[in-house]
Write an enzyme that holds these catalytic residues in place. Structure first.
Site, PDB file in Angstrom:
ATOM      1  N   CYS A 185       0.833  -1.203   0.000  1.00 14.13           N
ATOM      2  CA  CYS A 185       0.000   0.000   0.000  1.00 14.13           C
ATOM      3  C   CYS A 185       0.870   1.256   0.000  1.00 14.13           C
ATOM      4  CB  CYS A 185      -0.926   0.007   1.212  1.00 14.13           C
ATOM      5  SG  CYS A 185      -1.890   1.524   1.379  1.00 14.13           S
ATOM      6  N   GLN A 213     -21.128  -8.320   9.353  1.00 11.84           N
ATOM      7  CA  GLN A 213     -19.692  -8.607   9.314  1.00 11.84           C
ATOM      8  C   GLN A 213     -19.068  -8.051   8.038  1.00 11.84           C
ATOM      9  OE1 GLN A 213     -17.796  -9.675  11.586  1.00 11.84           O
ATOM     10  NE2 GLN A 213     -18.858 -11.066  12.967  1.00 11.84           N
ATOM     11  N   CYS A 232     -14.077 -10.002  19.209  1.00 12.11           N
ATOM     12  CA  CYS A 232     -13.220  -9.221  18.309  1.00 12.11           C
ATOM     13  C   CYS A 232     -12.115  -8.523  19.090  1.00 12.11           C
ATOM     14  CB  CYS A 232     -14.049  -8.210  17.517  1.00 12.11           C
ATOM     15  SG  CYS A 232     -14.969  -7.050  18.537  1.00 12.11           S
TER      16      CYS A 232
END
EC number: 2.1.1.-
Length: 463
Positions: A80, A293, A418
């Site tokens: 990136c 999700q 999470c």
């Protein structure tokens, strides 16, 4: 150790060599200098680096890499171009195979730090990864900002007011990248004022786009400070023209001074109020504010782990706490006697009911409200759950919900997490009340980030 003692050892600007021992929960390297914890973003386990202290806290210090003397064999070049600025990903400099191992290690460390359980006695399975860990996100949320006459759409650098303009993102689905870029260009062309956080002026705050991976349906949500504004109709027409495949164009009004993306009011500007998405054999209807999700491919793997852990025979009563649009409960319904779920977001519950109706699933029931209030009312009416599935936010389960679960004593708890730290803290409470951890299955829902999702099975064995 006191803050004074810390400051006596470490000073801002101080440089020294450091060996990195492990990864922290936020993906930073962790080393020790004279018994003081030092967090170093971008450093990897096993590396020998020279660092410069950037901040000193009472219990730890933060530092930046000045030189890598010994590099990890797992270090790679981030693909990136704005990786060092954006902050959306934390681990693009670590090979994917190594990332999966480190995420399992992060779960292990959380249990070592926050529980009385011995980590070497826990069954923590290898992390379930992706075959292709790119373009996996189905939803994009970009902030809008105008600088020197140019409209930017991107993410803020952590703890700053600097916005990194993202014309494309490697972990986003191509459709969301295109939608964000097109809306940004339209806002530029029409000269619609973007929100100024400091002055609290302007109209457009954010552009949110979501795509159904299996259906291809596109939803675009414009987050604004007010309902009506100049050129609104023209903005809608331009979006329809330049994004002809958009199925749902919504406006969310958020007038508050807040870091939250969305406000409470959503209105439809064009098309349907929802888009459709399919997981396995089940299709879901998604409204603008409904949680779903973000990685559909890994969601199927995660939910199959939930189903495996629940070990349903068709006789069990199941609770799907924090149910959202009903994804987990509907996934389990074909193997349960009855599934009941709840969520505090009314639109999500409406979506859950509609999703069940569309599938012809009749053994489910959904209510708006907090689990810690609704579950006791069910118990009082002699409806006792055999299995409770929890999928809480990063803050973990509400203390009252944990208390309710301990009083209700379901045979099995399936904890979808999470955040390994809050998972470990909640498990510590539950194991004191007679629950035993059978296994923990990490799942890589967000490749190249430090986030670790997991599915933990706890079985009631009595005190």
């Amino acid at each position: 150790m006191t803050k004074q003692a810390t400051n006596a050892v470490l000073k801002k600007g101080q440089r020294f060599p450091l060996t990195i021992k492990r990864l922290g929960i936020n993906g930073e390297g962790v080393g020790y200098f004279k018994r003081h914890v030092v967090f170093v973003p971008g450093a990897l386990p096993g590396e020998e680096v020279v660092v410069e202290v950037t901040d000193v806290k009472p219990r730890f210090a933060e530092a930046s890499i000045r030189k890598i003397r010994k590099s990890s064999p797992d270090r790679i070049s981030p693909p990136c171009p704005v990786y060092d600025q954006c902050g959306g990903c934390q681990l693009q400099h670590l090979s994917y195979e190594a990332t999966l191992k480190e995420k399992r290690e992060i779960v292990k460390q959380a249990f070592e730090r926050h529980t009385t359980l011995r980590a070497d006695t826990l069954t923590i399975l290898p992390t379930i990864g992706m075959e292709d860990p790119w373009a996996y996100r189905n939803k994009s949320q970009l902030q809008l900002k105008t600088e020197k006459g140019q409209v930017k759409a991107g993410l803020y650098v952590m703890n700053t007011h600097k916005l990194v303009d993202l014309s494309s993102c490697l972990v986003q689905h191509d459709a969301t990248n295109e939608a964000s870029e097109v809306v940004k260009q339209i806002v530029q062309d029409l000269q619609i004022p973007t929100y100024n956080e400091r002055k609290r002026t302007g109209i457009l705050r954010s552009v949110v786009s979501r795509v159904g991976f299996e259906t291809g349906e596109l939803q675009v949500i414009l987050v604004t400070t007010k309902k009506d504004f100049p050129k609104k109709d023209l903005l809608v027409e331009e979006i329809k023209s330049r994004l002809p495949h958009v199925k749902s164009l919504q406006q969310n009004i958020n007038p508050k001074k807040t870091s939250l993306i969305m406000g409470d009011e959503t209105i439809s500007l064009f098309g349907e109020e929802t888009i459709e998405e399919t997981l396995g054999d089940i299709s879901f209807s998604l409204s603008a504010r409904a949680f779903f999700q973000l990685n559909p491919k890994q969601t199927v793997k995660l939910y199959n782990e939930v189903k495996r852990a629940a070990a349903l025979t068709g006789k069990e009563k199941v609770i799907d706490a924090y149910c959202g649009v009903g994804t987990i409960g509907l996934w389990l319904a074909d193997q349960a006697r009855e599934v009941r779920g709840m969520d505090v977001i009314a639109e999500a519950i409406e979506d859950a009911k509609e999703n069940a109706k569309r599938q012809g699933i009749t053994n489910v029931q959904y209510e708006v409200g907090k689990a810690e209030k609704i579950i006791p009312s069910w118990v009082r009416s002699s409806w006792i759950p055999d299995v409770i599935v929890v999928d809480p936010p990063r803050t973990g389960c509400d203390d009252q919900l944990l208390k309710t679960i301990k009083q209700t004593k379901p045979k099995r708890i399936v904890y979808v997490s999470c955040n390994p730290s809050t998972l470990a803290k909640d498990v510590e409470q539950l194991q004191r009340s007679g629950y035993k951890v059978k296994n923990i299955q990490p799942v890589d829902m967000f490749p190249w980030t430090a986030q670790v999702e997991s599915c933990t099975l706890l079985v009631y064995e009595g005190k």
